[in-house]
Write a protein that holds these residues in place. Structure first.
Motif, mmCIF file in Angstrom:
data_model
loop_
_atom_site.group_PDB
_atom_site.id
_atom_site.type_symbol
_atom_site.label_atom_id
_atom_site.label_comp_id
_atom_site.label_asym_id
_atom_site.label_seq_id
_atom_site.Cartn_x
_atom_site.Cartn_y
_atom_site.Cartn_z
ATOM 1 N N ARG A 1 0.894 -1.208 -0.013
ATOM 2 C CA ARG A 1 -0.175 0.084 -0.028
ATOM 3 C C ARG A 1 0.743 1.369 -0.041
ATOM 4 O O ARG A 1 0.480 2.278 -0.613
ATOM 5 N N HIS A 2 1.904 1.307 0.741
ATOM 6 C CA HIS A 2 2.759 2.516 0.968
ATOM 7 C C HIS A 2 4.115 2.555 0.285
ATOM 8 O O HIS A 2 4.787 3.443 0.183
ATOM 9 N N GLY A 3 4.726 1.347 0.086
ATOM 10 C CA GLY A 3 5.957 1.009 -0.322
ATOM 11 C C GLY A 3 6.417 1.090 -1.796
ATOM 12 O O GLY A 3 7.272 1.940 -2.397
ATOM 13 N N GLY A 4 5.530 0.587 -2.353
ATOM 14 C CA GLY A 4 5.525 0.805 -4.020
ATOM 15 C C GLY A 4 6.738 -0.269 -4.466
ATOM 16 O O GLY A 4 7.675 -0.872 -3.689
ATOM 17 N N GLY A 5 6.917 -0.201 -5.848
ATOM 18 C CA GLY A 5 7.972 -1.153 -6.348
ATOM 19 C C GLY A 5 7.861 -2.507 -6.403
ATOM 20 O O GLY A 5 6.522 -3.168 -5.901
ATOM 21 N N ALA A 6 8.763 -3.209 -6.657
ATOM 22 C CA ALA A 6 8.736 -4.613 -6.240
ATOM 23 C C ALA A 6 8.703 -5.036 -4.734
ATOM 24 O O ALA A 6 9.640 -4.648 -4.018
ATOM 25 N N VAL A 7 7.636 -5.984 -4.258
ATOM 26 C CA VAL A 7 7.444 -6.399 -3.044
ATOM 27 C C VAL A 7 7.905 -7.545 -2.805
ATOM 28 O O VAL A 7 7.382 -8.465 -3.591
ATOM 29 N N ARG A 8 8.932 -8.051 -1.894
ATOM 30 C CA ARG A 8 9.127 -9.382 -1.737
ATOM 31 C C ARG A 8 9.070 -9.765 -0.072
ATOM 32 O O ARG A 8 9.720 -8.924 0.576
ATOM 33 N N ALA A 9 8.338 -10.785 0.074
ATOM 34 C CA ALA A 9 8.313 -11.153 1.652
ATOM 35 C C ALA A 9 8.874 -12.397 1.661
ATOM 36 O O ALA A 9 8.527 -13.383 0.821
ATOM 37 N N SER A 10 9.542 -12.618 2.841
ATOM 38 C CA SER A 10 10.255 -13.859 3.048
ATOM 39 C C SER A 10 9.989 -14.213 4.556
ATOM 40 O O SER A 10 9.609 -13.447 5.202
ATOM 41 N N VAL A 11 10.246 -15.506 4.961
ATOM 42 C CA VAL A 11 9.917 -15.918 6.368
ATOM 43 C C VAL A 11 11.364 -16.862 6.418
ATOM 44 O O VAL A 11 11.376 -17.678 5.418
ATOM 45 N N ARG A 12 12.083 -16.769 7.145
ATOM 46 C CA ARG A 12 13.113 -17.421 7.501
ATOM 47 C C ARG A 12 13.636 -18.119 8.849
ATOM 48 O O ARG A 12 13.023 -17.772 9.809
#
Length: 139
Positions: free
Chosen positions: A68-79
């Motif tokens: 919503r606020h960041g823009g561009g390519a969004v990548r979410a990860s869980v480690r």
């Protein structure tokens, strides 16, 4: 709460290093139900039930903020990191730090960052190569 307090709530810091276990490249908020379902499926062991719910909630809040606020390519990860799980979300807005709600109507957003800070044992954000990374560590 004023700006200085917000920086203490969500400090600029790097997370501990850990390899990606699960990751998603996201384009819209509409993809988040599938991400939540996949994470719940991956963490289905009964002893992970409480942690799973907290991880799903934190990941959803962080990813929706990025979309919503960041823009561009969004990548979410869980480690996986020893006895803890690291959630990290990257977006294309390095000049826009996480912004907890300060002196504004709660309906305008920003309250999820406080929730994540409460759920996490550690959290922060940093920038690299034109991207902002927001992270939280949950035990």
């Amino acid at each position: 709460m004023r700006g200085e307090t917000a920086r203490v709530i969500w400090p600029s810091a790097r997370p501990p290093a850990a390899p990606e276990r699960y990751a998603w490249d996201l384009g819209t908020v509409a993809e988040l139900p599938d991400v939540r379902a996949e994470l719940r499926t991956q963490l289905c062991a009964p002893h992970l039930a409480d942690l799973r719910d907290r991880l799903v909630l934190a990941l959803d809040e962080m990813a929706s903020n990025a979309l919503r606020h960041g823009g561009g390519a969004v990548r979410a990860s869980v480690r996986l990191l020893g006895d803890a799980w690291l959630i990290e979300v990257r977006d294309g807005a390095p000049d826009t730090p996480p912004s907890p709600a300060i002196d504004r109507d709660p309906s305008e957003g920003g309250l999820g960052l406080y929730l994540i800070a409460e759920l996490a044992t550690d959290h922060g954000w940093y920038c690299t190569d034109g991207a902002k990374h927001v992270w939280a560590l949950l035990r």
